[in-house]
Design an enzyme around this catalytic site. Structure first.
Site, mmCIF file in Angstrom:
data_model
loop_
_atom_site.group_PDB
_atom_site.id
_atom_site.type_symbol
_atom_site.label_atom_id
_atom_site.label_comp_id
_atom_site.label_asym_id
_atom_site.label_seq_id
_atom_site.Cartn_x
_atom_site.Cartn_y
_atom_site.Cartn_z
ATOM 1 N N ASP A 133 -0.004 26.645 3.112
ATOM 2 C CA ASP A 133 1.139 27.556 3.047
ATOM 3 C C ASP A 133 1.610 27.743 1.606
ATOM 4 O O ASP A 133 1.516 26.829 0.782
ATOM 5 C CB ASP A 133 2.288 26.995 3.893
ATOM 6 C CG ASP A 133 3.516 27.882 3.848
ATOM 7 O OD1 ASP A 133 3.451 28.989 4.393
ATOM 8 O OD2 ASP A 133 4.515 27.478 3.228
ATOM 9 N N LYS B 173 4.379 1.401 -10.062
ATOM 10 C CA LYS B 173 4.047 0.981 -8.691
ATOM 11 C C LYS B 173 4.676 -0.370 -8.391
ATOM 12 O O LYS B 173 4.907 -1.189 -9.280
ATOM 13 C CB LYS B 173 2.533 0.908 -8.509
ATOM 14 C CG LYS B 173 1.840 2.254 -8.619
ATOM 15 C CD LYS B 173 0.333 2.084 -8.621
ATOM 16 C CE LYS B 173 -0.331 3.399 -8.981
ATOM 17 N NZ LYS B 173 -1.721 3.219 -9.391
ATOM 18 N N GLU C 223 -2.947 30.988 2.123
ATOM 19 C CA GLU C 223 -1.939 32.032 2.347
ATOM 20 C C GLU C 223 -1.511 32.542 0.976
ATOM 21 O O GLU C 223 -0.609 32.007 0.346
ATOM 22 C CB GLU C 223 -0.731 31.480 3.112
ATOM 23 C CG GLU C 223 0.234 32.578 3.524
ATOM 24 C CD GLU C 223 1.706 32.194 3.399
ATOM 25 O OE1 GLU C 223 2.527 32.875 4.022
ATOM 26 O OE2 GLU C 223 2.025 31.247 2.672
#
Length: 635
Positions: free
Chosen positions: A310, A74, A365
């Site tokens: 999705d 980081k 999905e």
């Protein structure tokens, strides 16, 4: 699986102070405006040698503002406010994260956490714009309460206009939302909101996960659109893409820190063969932070009421479903071919959403039929509320494409519509955006094809092709709505049999917008037959709202008669009777029921039918056993 999930959750509690704090990282990663005008910046770039911030604010000096290196890859930077008290990085400034890669090259990148990116017309790549207006849009209306019956209008903002252009959030707010409300849909599912550089990808090649697409307007325009939807009692879902990411480097996540890993698996494992996109490493701690924070940002900043995830099948398996058929055998769902890290991420995501925002809805999905995907995480399930019944549209296409009308199999239709896992909720649909895309055909176009260009006017003769198409379009949608699941979905425009296909501007069609639009005006012309289909869809939804069959127990099918081509079933106190025979009508046909009065009739004149039934007649049953029921009547 629950043990794996629990171990992740426990680690987050011990190392990050809990899931609440862990998923709130979107508030301090990226570039963030402080109350005193200063700027706090934070990035995760484990492969970088050095990180800098450049932009309009420092005349694009790539080295004047270096980040400080922290643990675990980081980096952080604090820029104090200007002496006059103004923000050190003004709203609307263009920015870049400058990465010195391990090979010494300087890479100009958009922050993975960027909230707003735009593309000038003369440029190929997107630019990162610092979005921190003096006054952001303030939501005025609360989110609707959790819905009893979910009727979803799948939508794409950019094509939501009859005009050949990219439509706007404003257009959707004031022209499309009232239409959705009038049609009786109580939920809108928005596609292609997460920023995607390639418009023709339909929003499934995401480049900036935290940015609302700027091609339709500003972030505040989207917030207003959602707020207005809430004022109408409409729930708003986001079609979220966490299954893969665009391969773009300069304006995407790919090679962000100069390595092929960072957010993704390294090597071939990190690339989807068919989609040509990058695959997330769900075992990586910072990837979990990024994705969970992404979900929380869309809920808390924009007030989305949930998500349709999705590509879940691609996430669940190492083979991503490529070249794999699913028969329902349990060996297909448990084994080394299952990506347990991805499944654990989905469990964490659903747990976080339900823990922090229990009113939110999640949809999977998944074409594979993974068991328990829509059972609570506490049971070892995936935690989703609904899954898409993806076999139903495929079945309708197969029937229409391959079979003569007289060869339709009633038992096979009923089996497909009722074949779902016990106590898992399914979203039924006759067709979605998949069937509308170029290369495929909508139900209306399969049924009526070229005659839609010449014979949809009421002034032209009602040809057998148009007559058959209009009647079957209504019947297919009603039987799917009433028998196929615990929720219903329709893609925008398909409710009235939108002609032709959907194709976005691209080189192959000379960048044309002709097929990248929805011709809602067709339903407003009294001389066109599209209005019949539109009216039937509206009244079908309104009838469900009154009787609530979607939230009722699964239907009792009393008849599936092969030679008569009749299907009869009961649900929510209603009797549904479908005659799929291509040329045979029936008089005094015995069905199971008590008292009978017509509520919805696809043969009614207002729906383009032939008005063969008297709606004022009431029918009463007699004690005559039929199909294992004690009472029946003749219709």
């Amino acid at each position: 699986r629950y043990s794996l999930f629990y171990n992740h959750l426990k680690s987050i509690e011990e190392n990050e102070g809990g899931l609440d704090k862990f998923s709130k990282s979107y508030k301090n990663f990226g570039v963030n405006q402080l109350s005193d005008g200063g700027i706090y910046c934070k990035e995760w770039a484990p492969g970088a040698e050095a990180v800098f911030l450049a932009g309009d604010f420092n005349e694009w000096n790539p080295f004047s503002h270096p980040y400080k290196k922290l643990e675990y890859g980081k980096w952080e930077l604090f820029i104090p406010p200007r002496q006059d008290g103004c923000p050190s990085v003004p709203h609307g400034s263009k920015l870049k994260v400058v990465i010195r890669a391990q090979n010494g090259n300087l890479l100009y990148r958009i922050s993975p956490w960027a909230r707003y990116v735009v593309r000038d017309e003369d440029k190929v790549n997107y630019d990162w714009v610092h979005w921190s207006p003096p006054q952001s849009y303030i939501h005025k209306h609360p989110s609707p309460k959790r819905l009893r019956s979910l009727k979803i209008y799948e939508s794409h903002v950019g094509i939501a206009s009859p005009e050949g252009k990219v439509a706007s959030y404003k257009n959707f707010t004031y022209n499309v939302l009232p239409r959705i409300k009038d049609l009786g849909y109580n939920c809108v599912q928005l596609m292609a909101i997460m920023e995607h550089a390639y418009y023709a990808s339909f929003g499934y090649q995401v480049t900036s996960f935290f940015a609302a697409s700027s091609r339709y307007g500003t972030p505040d325009d989207l917030k207003e659109m959602i707020d207005v939807a809430h004022s109408m009692g409409i729930t708003v879902l986001l079609d979220v893409v966490h299954s893969h990411a665009s391969k773009n480097c300069e304006d995407g996540l790919n090679n962000f820190d100069g390595t092929d890993s960072c957010f993704f698996h390294s090597g071939p494992k990190g690339t989807h063969q068919l989609w040509d996109s990058r695959l997330f490493d769900y075992a990586n701690w910072e990837v979990l932070r990024f994705l969970l924070s992404n979900l929380r940002m869309w809920i808390e900043d924009y007030r989305f009421d949930g998500f349709r995830f999705d590509g879940v099948t691609s996430m669940l398996y190492h083979h991503h479903g490529i070249g794999t058929g699913f028969s329902g055998g349990y060996h297909e769902y448990f084994g080394l071919h299952v990506d347990e890290d991805a499944l654990c991420y989905l469990m964490l995501a659903n747990h976080m959403i339900k823990f922090l925002h229990p009113e939110c809805i999640t949809i999977a999905e998944d074409v594979s039929g993974m068991p328990a995907l829509c059972r609570p995480v506490e049971e070892g399930g995936g935690g989703f509320d609904y899954r898409l019944a993806m076999a139903i549209p495929d079945k309708w296409i197969q029937i229409i494409k391959e079979l003569k009308d007289e060869d339709w199999n009633m038992g096979n239709i009923v089996h497909t519509l009722t074949n779902r896992r016990y106590e898992e909720k399914y979203i039924a649909y006759a067709e979605s955006h998949d069937q509308a895309l170029v290369g495929d055909k909508t139900l209306a176009f399969r049924l009526m094809d070229a005659e839609m260009y010449t014979n949809m006017s009421v002034l032209s003769p009602l040809t057998p092709v148009i007559d058959r198409g209009i009647q079957l379009h209504k019947m297919i949608r009603l039987i799917t709505h009433a028998l196929g699941g615990e929720s219903y979905l329709n893609f925008m425009g398909n409710e009235f049999g939108h002609p032709e296909w959907l194709d976005f501007p691209r080189i192959g069609n000379n960048e044309s917008y002709h097929y990248a639009r929805r011709q809602f005006n067709l339903t407003e012309d009294d001389l066109l037959r599209y209005r019949f289909l539109n009216a039937f869809d509206r009244d079908m939804n309104k009838l469900e709202e009154k009787f609530g069959w979607l939230s009722s127990p699964q239907a009792y099918v009393s008849e599936k008669h092969e030679s008569n081509k009749v299907i009869t079933f009961e649900r929510a106190g209603l009797v549904f009777i479908f005659n799929f025979h291509p040329y045979q009508s029936y008089v005094d046909y015995r069905v199971v029921s008590f008292k009978y009065k017509i509520l919805l009739d696809s043969d009614a004149a207002e729906y383009g039918g032939h008005r063969r039934l008297d709606h004022n007649t009431e029918y009463f049953s007699e004690k005559y056993s039929h199909n294992y029921r004690p009472n029946s009547l003749l219709v």
